[in-house]
Every structure is written in structure tokens, then in C-alpha cells.
Design a protein around this motif. Structure first.
Motif: not given
Length: 110
Positions: A5-22
């Protein structure tokens, strides 16, 4: 299932892994562990940060009704067979787009 779910929502928001982490104040490696299912029980504090950043709720991240565990056995077998035969997520997305197009053309003819 939290990781999916986190990965799906991250993609939906257009965030990279690094961006979401930050943005969520979580280490990139820890977030990666969550998404890959290595870390299956992140703390409530981490879940709250991720949920806030992804514009959702902790309840939504934990909601088992919305996960894929309710797929029937036939769907699961089809997905496993597709993966075993080398079909990628991009391939699947392409086939899905094609089927939507095909169905829209069919509806126009009716």
C-alpha cells in the motif's frame, strides 16, 4: 500488505523512495524494508508519518479489506503464472491499457 500500500500510494503521488523518506522523516533504507515486506510491523509513529505524507490514514494503511488477500484462487494462480512466464508490471499495465482500449472500441460499435 502495508508495504504494498505504501509503495502504491507513493507511486500515485509521484514520489521517489528518497522523496517520501525525506518528507516523512524516515530513513530511505527503513522505508525500503517496509515496501519490500522485510519490515512488516513498523511502529505507529512511522505509520502516522507515512500516512500524513501520503494523504491517507493509518487505518487505511492497515485496512485488510483493501488488500489483495481477498483475491480468489484462480486470480492468484493466473498472476503467479504470468510472473513465472516473465510478464512484468509494465507488460501487465500495457495489456490492461490495451483491453480498456479494445472495450471502448467495442462499445462505440454497439
Amino acid at each position: 500488505m502495508i508495504g504494498i500500500k505504501v509503495k502504491y500510494l507513493r507511486g500515485k503521488k509521484g514520489y521517489s523512495l528518497n522523496e517520501l523518506a525525506e518528507l516523512a522523516g524516515v530513513s530511505k533504507s527503513y522505508l525500503s524494508y517496509i515496501e519490500r515486506g522485510i519490515q512488516k510491523n513498523p511502529s505507529l509513529q512511522i505509520l502516522e508519518r507515512l500516512a500524513d505524507t501520503l494523504d491517507t490514514t493509518v487505518e487505511d494503511l492497515l485496512d485488510k479489506e483493501k488488500d489483495l488477500s481477498n483475491l480468489d484462487e484462480e486470480w492468484i494462480l493466473l498472476i503467479k503464472e504470468a510472473i513465472e512466464n516473465g510478464i512484468t508490471k509494465d507488460d501487465f499495465a500495457y495489456y490492461l491499457s490495451f483491453m480498456k482500449f479494445k472495450n471502448s472500441q467495442k462499445e462505440e460499435l454497439e
